[in-house]
Design a protein around this motif. Structure first.
Motif, short mmCIF file in Angstrom:
data_model
loop_
_atom_site.label_atom_id
_atom_site.label_comp_id
_atom_site.label_asym_id
_atom_site.label_seq_id
_atom_site.Cartn_x
_atom_site.Cartn_y
_atom_site.Cartn_z
N UNK A 166 -22.66 45.94 -36.97
CA UNK A 166 -22.32 46.42 -38.31
C UNK A 166 -21.27 45.46 -38.87
N UNK A 167 -21.63 44.74 -39.92
CA UNK A 167 -20.76 43.72 -40.48
C UNK A 167 -20.54 43.99 -41.96
N UNK A 168 -19.32 43.79 -42.42
CA UNK A 168 -19.02 43.91 -43.85
C UNK A 168 -18.66 42.53 -44.37
N UNK A 169 -19.30 42.16 -45.48
CA UNK A 169 -19.13 40.83 -46.07
C UNK A 169 -18.55 40.97 -47.47
N UNK A 170 -17.47 40.25 -47.72
CA UNK A 170 -16.89 40.18 -49.06
C UNK A 170 -16.92 38.74 -49.53
N UNK A 171 -17.57 38.50 -50.65
CA UNK A 171 -17.65 37.16 -51.24
C UNK A 171 -18.04 36.11 -50.20
N UNK A 172 -19.06 36.44 -49.44
CA UNK A 172 -19.61 35.50 -48.48
C UNK A 172 -18.89 35.41 -47.16
N UNK A 173 -17.78 36.15 -46.98
CA UNK A 173 -16.99 36.06 -45.75
C UNK A 173 -17.15 37.35 -44.94
N UNK A 174 -17.58 37.26 -43.67
CA UNK A 174 -17.63 38.46 -42.83
C UNK A 174 -16.22 38.89 -42.43
N UNK A 175 -15.77 40.00 -42.98
CA UNK A 175 -14.38 40.42 -42.80
C UNK A 175 -14.24 41.58 -41.81
N UNK A 176 -15.35 42.10 -41.33
CA UNK A 176 -15.29 43.22 -40.39
C UNK A 176 -16.56 43.21 -39.56
N UNK A 177 -16.43 43.45 -38.26
CA UNK A 177 -17.61 43.52 -37.39
C UNK A 177 -17.38 44.57 -36.30
N UNK A 178 -18.36 45.41 -36.12
CA UNK A 178 -18.29 46.40 -35.05
C UNK A 178 -19.64 46.47 -34.34
N UNK A 179 -19.60 46.63 -33.03
CA UNK A 179 -20.81 46.69 -32.22
C UNK A 179 -21.02 48.10 -31.72
N UNK A 180 -22.26 48.59 -31.83
CA UNK A 180 -22.60 49.92 -31.34
C UNK A 180 -23.74 49.81 -30.33
N UNK A 181 -23.68 50.64 -29.30
CA UNK A 181 -24.76 50.67 -28.31
C UNK A 181 -25.93 51.53 -28.77
N UNK A 182 -25.77 52.23 -29.89
CA UNK A 182 -26.89 52.97 -30.47
C UNK A 182 -27.79 51.96 -31.17
N UNK A 183 -29.00 51.77 -30.65
CA UNK A 183 -29.87 50.71 -31.16
C UNK A 183 -31.33 51.11 -30.94
N UNK A 184 -32.22 50.13 -31.04
CA UNK A 184 -33.65 50.42 -30.96
C UNK A 184 -34.07 51.11 -29.68
N UNK A 185 -33.52 50.67 -28.55
CA UNK A 185 -33.91 51.28 -27.27
C UNK A 185 -33.41 52.73 -27.16
N UNK A 186 -32.34 53.06 -27.91
CA UNK A 186 -31.85 54.45 -27.92
C UNK A 186 -32.93 55.39 -28.43
N UNK A 187 -33.60 54.98 -29.49
CA UNK A 187 -34.67 55.80 -30.07
C UNK A 187 -35.86 55.87 -29.12
N UNK A 188 -36.14 54.76 -28.44
CA UNK A 188 -37.26 54.73 -27.49
C UNK A 188 -36.99 55.65 -26.30
N UNK A 189 -35.78 55.60 -25.77
CA UNK A 189 -35.44 56.47 -24.62
C UNK A 189 -35.52 57.94 -25.01
N UNK A 190 -35.17 58.25 -26.26
CA UNK A 190 -35.26 59.64 -26.71
C UNK A 190 -36.70 60.14 -26.65
N UNK A 191 -37.64 59.29 -27.07
CA UNK A 191 -39.07 59.65 -27.01
C UNK A 191 -39.53 59.76 -25.56
N UNK A 192 -39.12 58.82 -24.74
CA UNK A 192 -39.52 58.83 -23.33
C UNK A 192 -39.02 60.09 -22.62
N UNK A 193 -37.80 60.49 -22.91
CA UNK A 193 -37.22 61.66 -22.25
C UNK A 193 -37.89 62.96 -22.66
N UNK A 194 -38.16 63.10 -23.95
CA UNK A 194 -38.71 64.37 -24.42
C UNK A 194 -40.17 64.55 -23.99
#
Length: 373
Positions: free
Chosen positions: A208-236
């Motif tokens: 998750x990145x926030x850009x102001x006037x072409x400059x990335x001024x904030x970045x955060x990484x989350x482990x919630x991603x594509x495989x999270x949704x896949x594992x949810x389907x696999x589990x149910x």
């Protein structure tokens, strides 16, 4: 990270080492812009890369070798990206000093801003600008990047183990910004009091990145991603990951306007609502995580009042109806960003690219960084 770069001429290769695939993009600079001349993607053995970090350098090196064999990419020099919890990006304010002074001072200043020991880190920085305070103190804004030495060493080991030469190590989120927005803010100009957020969803991580006037001024990484949704389907449904991935891609989320639709070709109608509900639960958690990140950014800046435009990219962005869910949950315009709006694709690379257009964005941005270094 800029200080680790070496110029590489008119053609450059970007290597994206992901949780489930390694991808390479070869980009050429031409008089009319940039052209993708080669592309490839091969799977990475499960567990070889975890949470964005290389765990098994031998397995990753073997996958990279396989990638070069199966792609039409030529040359051994590569620009590689890193993205994990041991890559820290901070925008800091320091008393104004010349670049040479800052080069020495940053070693002492950095410890106040990063959650790991400076001696265990590789540091880089970019001067964003300078300003005067109300008390006439001359200050400067600096984008500080710190990466854990061991993590970088594993990346270097995997690349060199594949017989390649490392030209540059870059922050993957910076590469994504570069691929989508270039080096100026003219593509998506920021209005007064607004900024652009980029949500890049891969299999294992979300940036998750926030850009102001072409400059990335904030970045955060989350482990919630594509495989999270896949594992949810696999589990149910109590099925394997690959079968769940196939169902996730075919079914996706229900339409916000029309509601659930059990008519998905080739899928048992009884499965469809179960799959949709399992994905929807995780997507709601994902939206809450993104909202917290963006709200945190807004509390840290005095210049930006709102984030009303969000670019969605990465392989996970292709989940059906995800953009409309994010738009509703975040109360912002959400656009699925095409990394090829600014880049031509040579006929020889079209087939290799195939359906991986959204997954290619990081590798493309890394290659562009190699051209511009």
């Amino acid at each position: 990270m800029g200080s680790l770069s070496i110029g590489s001429g008119q053609t450059a290769c970007g290597l994206d080492i992901g949780t489930d695939h390694v991808r390479v993009a070869q980009v050429k600079s031409t008089g009319s812009g940039f052209t993708l001349t080669g592309y490839g993607s091969v799977p990475v053995p499960m567990g070889a890369v975890a949470d964005g970090e290389i765990v098994d350098t031998g397995a990753v090196a073997a996958a990279i070798k396989d990638l070069w064999r199966h792609s039409k990419v030529r040359g051994k020099n590569v620009n590689v990206g890193v993205s994990n919890q041991r890559v820290i990006v901070r925008l800091i304010d320091l008393p104004f000093m010349e670049r040479g002074e800052l080069q020495s001072a940053i070693q002492y200043q950095a410890q106040d801003y990063i959650p790991m020991a400076v001696e265990d880190s590789i540091l880089d920085f970019q001067i964003i600008g300078d300003y005067m305070t109300q008390s006439d103190e001359h200050m400067m804004e600096v984008l500080l990047v710190a990466a854990h030495r061991e993590m970088i060493a594993n990346t270097v080991s995997a690349v060199e183990g594949a017989g390649l030469k490392l030209d540059q190590i870059d922050v993957s989120s910076f590469a994504v910004v570069r691929a989508l927005m270039g080096d100026s803010d003219q593509v998506l100009p920021d209005d007064d009091g607004q900024a652009t957020a980029i949500i890049h969803i891969s299999s294992g991580l979300t940036n998750i990145t926030v850009v102001e006037r072409g400059v990335p001024r904030f970045n955060r990484i989350s482990s919630l991603a594509g495989s999270t949704f896949t594992h949810a389907v696999a589990n149910v449904l109590n099925i394997g990951f690959d079968e769940a991935e196939n169902l996730k891609r075919r079914v996706g989320l229900p339409s916000i306007d029309a509601g659930a639709d059990t008519a998905v070709q080739g899928v048992d109608p009884e499965y469809v609502p179960v799959v949709q509900e399992s994905i929807e639960r995780e997507v709601n958690k994902f939206i809450a995580e993104v909202r917290r990140s963006l709200d945190y950014y807004l509390t840290q800046t005095a210049q930006v009042r709102s984030i009303q435009r969000i670019l969605l990219t990465g392989s996970g962005a292709q989940l059906r109806n995800l953009a409309s869910y994010l738009e509703k949950g975040l109360q912002a315009q959400v656009l699925v960003a095409d990394p090829f709006e600014r880049i031509n694709v040579a006929s020889g690379a079209q087939q290799a690219l195939g359906a991986d257009r959204m997954g290619a964005v990081t590798a493309i941005g890394l290659a562009l960084g190699g051209l511009q270094s």
